[in-house]
Design a protein around this motif. Structure first.
Motif, short mmCIF file in Angstrom:
data_model
loop_
_atom_site.label_atom_id
_atom_site.label_comp_id
_atom_site.label_asym_id
_atom_site.label_seq_id
_atom_site.Cartn_x
_atom_site.Cartn_y
_atom_site.Cartn_z
N PRO A 140 0.80 -1.23 0.00
CA PRO A 140 0.00 0.00 0.00
C PRO A 140 0.83 1.28 0.00
CG PRO A 140 -0.95 -1.59 1.51
CD PRO A 140 0.35 -2.18 1.05
N ARG A 141 1.99 1.25 0.67
CA ARG A 141 2.81 2.47 0.71
C ARG A 141 3.31 2.85 -0.68
NH1 ARG A 141 8.21 0.83 0.67
NH2 ARG A 141 8.61 -1.33 1.34
N TRP A 142 3.56 1.86 -1.55
CA TRP A 142 4.00 2.17 -2.91
C TRP A 142 2.84 2.74 -3.73
CZ3 TRP A 142 8.66 2.99 -4.27
CH2 TRP A 142 9.72 2.28 -3.71
N ILE A 143 1.67 2.17 -3.58
CA ILE A 143 0.49 2.70 -4.28
C ILE A 143 0.24 4.14 -3.87
CG2 ILE A 143 -1.98 2.41 -4.69
CD1 ILE A 143 -0.28 0.22 -5.90
N PHE A 144 0.33 4.39 -2.56
CA PHE A 144 0.14 5.75 -2.05
C PHE A 144 1.17 6.71 -2.64
CE2 PHE A 144 1.57 8.62 1.54
CZ PHE A 144 0.60 9.59 1.31
N GLY A 145 2.43 6.32 -2.65
CA GLY A 145 3.47 7.19 -3.19
C GLY A 145 3.27 7.51 -4.66
N ILE A 146 2.90 6.50 -5.44
CA ILE A 146 2.68 6.70 -6.88
C ILE A 146 1.47 7.59 -7.13
CG2 ILE A 146 2.05 5.54 -9.03
CD1 ILE A 146 3.71 3.12 -8.01
N PHE A 147 0.37 7.33 -6.42
CA PHE A 147 -0.86 8.10 -6.65
C PHE A 147 -0.67 9.57 -6.26
CE2 PHE A 147 -4.83 5.42 -7.35
CZ PHE A 147 -4.14 4.40 -7.97
N LEU A 148 -0.01 9.83 -5.14
CA LEU A 148 0.18 11.23 -4.75
C LEU A 148 1.14 11.94 -5.70
CD1 LEU A 148 -0.52 13.45 -2.80
CD2 LEU A 148 1.28 12.63 -1.25
N THR A 149 2.14 11.23 -6.20
CA THR A 149 3.03 11.82 -7.20
C THR A 149 2.25 12.20 -8.45
OG1 THR A 149 4.89 10.49 -6.39
CG2 THR A 149 5.09 11.42 -8.60
N MET A 150 1.34 11.34 -8.88
CA MET A 150 0.54 11.63 -10.06
C MET A 150 -0.39 12.83 -9.85
SD MET A 150 1.50 9.64 -12.49
CE MET A 150 3.15 9.88 -11.79
N CYS A 151 -0.85 13.04 -8.61
CA CYS A 151 -1.65 14.23 -8.33
C CYS A 151 -0.86 15.49 -8.66
CB CYS A 151 -2.07 14.25 -6.86
SG CYS A 151 -3.29 13.02 -6.39
N ILE A 152 0.40 15.50 -8.27
CA ILE A 152 1.26 16.65 -8.54
C ILE A 152 1.50 16.81 -10.04
CG2 ILE A 152 3.58 17.60 -8.18
CD1 ILE A 152 3.58 16.11 -5.47
N VAL A 153 1.74 15.68 -10.71
CA VAL A 153 2.04 15.71 -12.14
C VAL A 153 0.87 16.25 -12.95
CG1 VAL A 153 2.46 14.24 -14.16
CG2 VAL A 153 3.75 13.86 -12.03
N PHE A 154 -0.36 15.90 -12.58
CA PHE A 154 -1.51 16.27 -13.42
C PHE A 154 -2.21 17.56 -13.00
CE2 PHE A 154 -1.07 11.78 -14.54
CZ PHE A 154 -1.20 11.85 -15.92
N ILE A 155 -2.04 18.01 -11.75
CA ILE A 155 -2.67 19.28 -11.39
C ILE A 155 -1.88 20.45 -11.97
CG2 ILE A 155 -1.43 19.57 -9.20
CD1 ILE A 155 -5.08 20.55 -9.96
N ALA A 156 -0.59 20.26 -12.17
CA ALA A 156 0.24 21.35 -12.69
C ALA A 156 -0.22 21.84 -14.07
CB ALA A 156 1.71 20.93 -12.72
N PRO A 157 -0.47 20.95 -15.06
CA PRO A 157 -0.93 21.44 -16.36
C PRO A 157 -2.29 22.12 -16.33
CG PRO A 157 -0.14 19.17 -16.52
CD PRO A 157 -0.25 19.49 -15.07
N ALA A 158 -3.12 21.79 -15.32
CA ALA A 158 -4.45 22.40 -15.24
C ALA A 158 -4.36 23.91 -15.00
CB ALA A 158 -5.26 21.74 -14.12
N ILE A 159 -3.22 24.38 -14.53
CA ILE A 159 -3.04 25.81 -14.28
C ILE A 159 -3.01 26.59 -15.60
CG2 ILE A 159 -1.49 27.55 -13.29
CD1 ILE A 159 -0.53 25.35 -11.35
N THR A 160 -2.41 26.02 -16.62
CA THR A 160 -2.22 26.75 -17.88
C THR A 160 -3.12 26.26 -19.01
OG1 THR A 160 -0.41 25.25 -18.49
CG2 THR A 160 0.16 27.28 -17.30
N GLN A 161 -3.62 25.04 -18.93
CA GLN A 161 -4.44 24.50 -20.02
C GLN A 161 -5.90 24.95 -19.89
OE1 GLN A 161 -3.00 22.76 -22.63
NE2 GLN A 161 -1.18 23.47 -21.52
N ARG A 162 -6.62 24.88 -20.99
CA ARG A 162 -8.01 25.34 -21.01
C ARG A 162 -8.88 24.30 -21.72
NH1 ARG A 162 -5.72 28.01 -18.00
NH2 ARG A 162 -5.68 30.28 -17.71
#
Length: 483
Positions: free
Chosen positions: A314-336
Motif C-alpha cells: 500500500p505504501r507504494w500505491i500511495f506514493g505513486i498516486f500522490l506523485t501523479m496528483c502533482i504531475v496532473f494538477i500542474a498542467p491544469a493551471i495553464t491548459q483550457r
C-alpha cells in the motif's frame, strides 16, 4: 425485559484496558460491522459532494464572491479539529466507537434540521453555522469510522478495507452533484432553495433512524489494549511505550493529511468555477454534471487502488498516486477547455486512495495511543478549512485556473510523508510489519481471550483470560466458553 436490563444490554461504555477478541477478528467476523459502518462513509461523501454543489449555487442565488462562498468549506472542515481532538475524541476514549457513531449522527441530523430555517431566510451566515454543526457530526463520525475500519479485521488488509469503505464515500460525492444539477440549477431561485430544504429534511430523518440502528445492534469494540497487543505481536510497537508527544510519525501523517485534504477540497470546491470559466458553453448545471463525472473517477480510483493493494504494498500505491496528483494538477493551471478539465479528472482519480491510506499508515504501531492518534490524523482534515479560502482569494484575483497553483503547493508538502514512508526505514519497516502479519487470518492464535463474538454479533466486552499453564479460563461469565 426490564429497563435496567435493556440499558445494560445496550450499554455504550467499554473498558479500554481490557483485551477482547476484537484484536484477532477474522474476515468473516468483521464483515457485518464493516458493512454497517460503511453506510456512514456514503453519508459524509454525499454531504461533502452536496457542499461542493452548494458552493456554486449560493454564488448564483445570493450573489456572493468565490472567496466568501468558501465559508461553507471553512465552516464544514473547521469543525473537524473541534470534534476529532475534542468532544468526539473524549467520547471515543471514555465510551467506545459505537457511542461516537451515535453522537456524530445526532449532530449531523440536528445541523440538517437547523439548516432549513436558515435557507428559508436566505441567511448565508446562518447556513454556515448549520454546516459547522454538521461538520462537527461528520468530524465525529470520521474520528471513529476511519480507525474502526482500519482496525476491525486482519491488520494485513487494513489499507484495502478502508479504501473500499471510502469508495462508497466517493459514490456519495457522485450522487450529490447529479442531484444538484437537477434540483438546484434548473429551477428559479425560490424553487431551488425549497428543494434544498427538502434535501436536508430527508438527510435528518435518515441519520436519526441510522443512529437508532447503531444503538440497537452490537458490534465489536476494539480497545487500546487490543491495539497494543497487535503492535507487540507484529514487532511494530517499539514506540507505543513512548509518551504520546513523541509519536513523530503520527504528527508527520497529520501534517500530510492537513496539506493533502486541503488541496483535495479546494480542487473539488472550485471545480464548477474552473470548468465554467475555462470551457466554452458550460453553465453551472453542466459544470455540476462534469463534477459528478470527476467524482466518479475519484470513486473508481478507490476501488482500483484497493484492488492494486492486494498485489503491491500500500505504501507504494500511495506514493505513486500522490506523485501523479502533482504531475496532473500542474498542467491544469495553464491548459483550457477539455484538456484542462481532463487534467482535473485525472487528478481526482489519483487523489482517491490518498486520504484513507494516510489514515491507515499513520496509525501503524501506535498501540495504546491508537484512539488518541486517530483523532489527530482526522483533525488534519482542518486543511479543508484553510486551503479553499486561499484558493478562493487567488481565484477572485487571477482566475480559477491560476488558483490551482495553491493546491499544487500543498500536494508537494504532503508528498514529504509519501517519500518518508517509502524510503525512510523507521517509517517503512513499521508499515511493512503490519502488511505481512498473520493476525486474524486464521482466528485467535495465542489463546488470549474468548467470548460470544461471532460475525460481529457481540460487543467483545465479556471476556475471559486464558491461563496457559493451568489450561483454564479465568474470569469467565455465562457468555464465554472453555478453550
Amino acid at each position: 425485559m426490564s429497563f435496567a436490563s435493556f440499558r445494560k444490554k445496550h450499554t455504550l461504555r467499554v473498558r479500554d484496558d481490557k483485551r477482547t477478541p476484537a484484536a484477532e477478528l477474522t474476515l468473516r467476523q468483521s464483515l457485518f460491522p464493516i458493512c454497517l459502518v460503511t453506510v456512514l462513509f456514503f453519508l459524509w461523501g454525499f454531504s461533502y459532494g452536496l457542499l461542493d454543489t452548494l458552493n456554486k449555487h449560493f454564488q448564483n442565488t445570493l450573489g456572493i464572491s468565490k472567496s466568501r462562498s468558501s465559508g461553507l468549506q471553512a465552516a464544514y472542515f473547521g469543525a473537524y479539529p473541534l470534534a476529532s481532538l475534542g468532544h468526539a475524541a473524549w467520547i471515543l476514549r471514555h465510551y467506545g466507537y459505537r457511542a461516537v457513531f451515535i453522537w456524530g449522527l445526532f449532530l449531523y441530523g440536528l445541523g440538517a434540521l437547523l439548516a432549513i430555517p436558515s435557507i428559508i431566510n436566505h441567511s448565508f451566515g446562518g447556513f454556515c453555522v448549520c454546516i459547522f454543526i454538521i461538520g462537527n457530526g461528520l468530524g465525529s463520525l470520521e474520528t471513529a469510522a476511519n480507525p474502526y475500519i482500519t482496525v476491525c479485521g486482519p491488520p494485513k488488509y487494513s489499507e484495502i478495507r478502508i479504501n473500499i469503505a471510502q469508495a462508497f464515500n466517493g459514490i456519495g460525492t457522485v450522487v450529490a452533484p447529479v442531484l444538484g444539477s437537477y434540483v438546484f440549477f434548473v429551477f428559479d431561485e425560490e424553487v431551488a432553495l425549497l428543494n434544498v430544504q427538502w434535501v436536508y429534511l430527508a438527510i435528518a430523518c435518515f441519520v436519526f433512524a441510522l443512529a437508532f440502528v447503531f444503538y440497537m445492534v452490537k458490534i465489536p469494540e476494539i480497545t487500546d489494549a487490543d491495539m497494543a497487543f497487535q503492535a507487540t505481536e507484529t514487532h511494530a510497537g517499539e514506540d507505543q511505550d513512548q509518551p504520546f508527544r513523541k509519536q513523530y510519525r503520527l504528527f508527520h501523517a497529520t501534517f500530510a493529511q492537513f496539506c493533502y485534504t486541503g488541496a483535495q477540497i479546494a480542487i473539488a470546491g472550485y471545480f464548477i468555477n474552473y470548468v465554467t470559466e475555462t470551457r466554452a458553453n458550460t453553465d453551472s448545471a453542466l459544470g455540476s454534471k462534469f463534477l459528478a463525472g470527476a467524482q466518479a473517477a475519484f470513486a473508481i480510483g478507490r476501488f482500483g487502488g484497493a484492488a492494486l493493494m492486494h498485489f503491491v504494498r500500500p505504501r507504494w500505491i500511495f506514493g505513486i498516486f500522490l506523485t501523479m496528483c502533482i504531475v496532473f494538477i500542474a498542467p491544469a493551471i495553464t491548459q483550457r477547455d477539455n484538456i484542462g478539465m481532463s487534467m482535473l479528472y485525472v487528478t481526482l482519480f489519483f487523489e482517491s486512495i490518498c486520504f484513507p491510506t494516510i489514515v491507515a499508515l499513520g496509525m501503524r504501531g501506535l498501540g495504546r495511543h491508537t484512539k488518541r492518534g486517530s483523532g489527530f490524523i482526522v483533525g488534519g482534515v482542518f486543511g479543508g478549512a484553510v486551503v479553499p479560502p486561499l484558493t478562493g482569494v487567488a481565484a477572485d484575483k487571477h482566475g480559477t485556473a491560476f488558483a490551482m497553483l495553491v493546491p499544487l503547493c500543498f500536494f508537494v508538502a504532503a508528498w514529504t510523508y509519501a517519500l518518508a514512508v517509502n524510503f525512510w526505514p523507521w517509517y517503512r519497516d513499521t508499515a511493512d510489519a503490519f502488511t505481512t502479519t498473520e493476525i486474524g487470518l486464521r482466528g485467535p492464535q495465542h489463546g488470549g481471550v474468548v467470548s460470544d463474538l461471532d460475525g460481529g454479533s457481540g460487543t467483545g466486552t465479556e471476556i475471559g483470560v486464558v491461563d496457559e499453564e493451568k489450561g483454564a479460563v479465568v474470569g469467565l461469565d455465562k457468555q464465554t466458553e472453555r478453550v
